[in-house]
Design an enzyme around this catalytic site. Structure first.
Site, PDB file in Angstrom:
ATOM      1  N   GLU A   1      -1.525  -1.570 -11.841  1.00 45.73           N
ATOM      2  CA  GLU A   1      -0.545  -0.521 -11.560  1.00 45.73           C
ATOM      3  C   GLU A   1      -0.958   0.360 -10.390  1.00 45.73           C
ATOM      4  OE1 GLU A   1       2.948   1.597 -11.923  1.00 45.73           O
ATOM      5  OE2 GLU A   1       2.340  -0.298 -12.835  1.00 45.73           O
TER       6      GLU A   1
ATOM      7  N   ASP B   1      -0.397  -8.457  24.450  1.00 44.48           N
ATOM      8  CA  ASP B   1       0.334  -8.737  23.219  1.00 44.48           C
ATOM      9  C   ASP B   1       1.531  -7.823  23.058  1.00 44.48           C
ATOM     10  OD1 ASP B   1      -1.202 -10.779  22.257  1.00 44.48           O
ATOM     11  OD2 ASP B   1      -2.529  -9.490  21.107  1.00 44.48           O
TER      12      ASP B   1
ATOM     13  N   ARG C   1      -9.479  -9.619  16.246  1.00 43.96           N
ATOM     14  CA  ARG C   1      -9.107 -10.298  17.492  1.00 43.96           C
ATOM     15  C   ARG C   1      -9.194  -9.374  18.698  1.00 43.96           C
ATOM     16  NH1 ARG C   1      -3.968  -9.925  19.268  1.00 43.96           N
ATOM     17  NH2 ARG C   1      -3.824 -12.135  19.809  1.00 43.96           N
TER      18      ARG C   1
ATOM     19  N   PRO D   1       0.626   0.349  -1.035  1.00 47.53           N
ATOM     20  CA  PRO D   1       2.004   0.491  -0.567  1.00 47.53           C
ATOM     21  C   PRO D   1       2.356   1.919  -0.144  1.00 47.53           C
ATOM     22  CG  PRO D   1       1.926  -0.777  -2.600  1.00 47.53           C
ATOM     23  CD  PRO D   1       0.555  -0.201  -2.400  1.00 47.53           C
TER      24      PRO D   1
END
Length: 257
Positions: free
Chosen positions: A124, A177, A162, A97
């Site tokens: 953690e 895209d 991809r 994160p």
């Protein structure tokens, strides 16, 4: 390209790696996807890969030794398979994160590599020595926290794979895209030309490719202005397009008042 994923739950990747586009890409020999259980590299009799943090605090922290050992084993096996391929160091990516937010630009950067290693954490966090002395990148897929790094790794791997030439059936798909061009993608339509009174725009049925290209560009600009105006700050726009967007933006603001 070779992709190795270090995880405590390799079974989570079986369906993702074995089906759909990724499964076909492996069958074609365009990419090799491997899930490695780093618990197998634990050195104690209980095969533990985590421990309590020094200094106290809640939660458990992933130990450095199993992860370092797993990466080293992957690299050794890679070198035995191909000395030439092993000559170029891999990108070792920590799913975290705290990492940089994953973007299409990052996917386009990573697809240039021959070997990617993703590390999926749990508990953690990671022992800081993994960050400092092992990984080359830290990646997050958004400002939220999940139970582990497996789902984020799947997202990143799918996005990168991809882009490998030959993986998608239509080679222009990845080029046009959303985000690849700096704008959101234009609307798409297919048969039938009219459905329950809803019609396909006439220009798409005209066969006039210059008009179609102009319409698609205009629609991309409109859609980006409406949904992600922040992207227009860095998009490559002509002076004419900027003037047109400024007028459209003013009209939208007057309408909303």
């Amino acid at each position: 390209m070779r992709v190795d994923v270090l995880t405590l739950f390799p079974e989570m990747f079986e369906g993702v790696f074995g089906t759909s586009i990724l499964g076909k890409a492996q069958t074609k020999g365009l990419v090799s996807l491997n899930a490695v259980n780093f618990r197998n590299y634990a050195t104690n009799k209980h095969n533990t890969v985590d421990d309590t943090p020094y200094g106290g605090g809640g939660g458990m922290v992933l130990k450095p030794d199993p992860i370092f050992a797993a990466v080293e084993d992957v690299l050794e096996k890679r070198s035995k398979e191909s000395a030439a391929a092993a000559a170029k160091p891999p990108r070792i990516i920590l799913m975290c994160p705290q990492g940089e937010t994953f973007t299409q630009k990052k996917a386009e950067e990573l697809v240039q590599e021959d070997h990617l290693i993703f590390i999926c954490g749990h508990y953690e966090g990671y022992d800081e020595r993994i960050r400092e002395f092992l990984v080359t990148d830290e990646i997050s897929i958004g400002d939220y926290v999940l139970t582990g790094g497996e789902l984020p790794a799947m997202v990143a791997i799918d996005s990168v794979a991809r882009l490998i030439p030959g993986v998608l059936g239509n080679e222009t798909s990845a080029v046009t895209d959303s985000f690849s061009t700096g704008l959101l993608e234009y609307p798409h339509y297919t048969r039938p030309p009219e459905f329950r009174g809803m019609k396909v725009p006439d220009v798409l049925l005209s066969g006039h490719h210059l008009n179609i290209d102009a319409w698609r560009r205009e629609q991309s600009l409109i859609r980006t202005l409406e949904r992600r105006p922040d992207m227009l700050d860095t998009a490559e726009l002509t002076e004419k397009e900027r003037i047109w967007l400024d007028k459209l933006r003013s009209e939208m603001e007057r309408t909303s008042e």
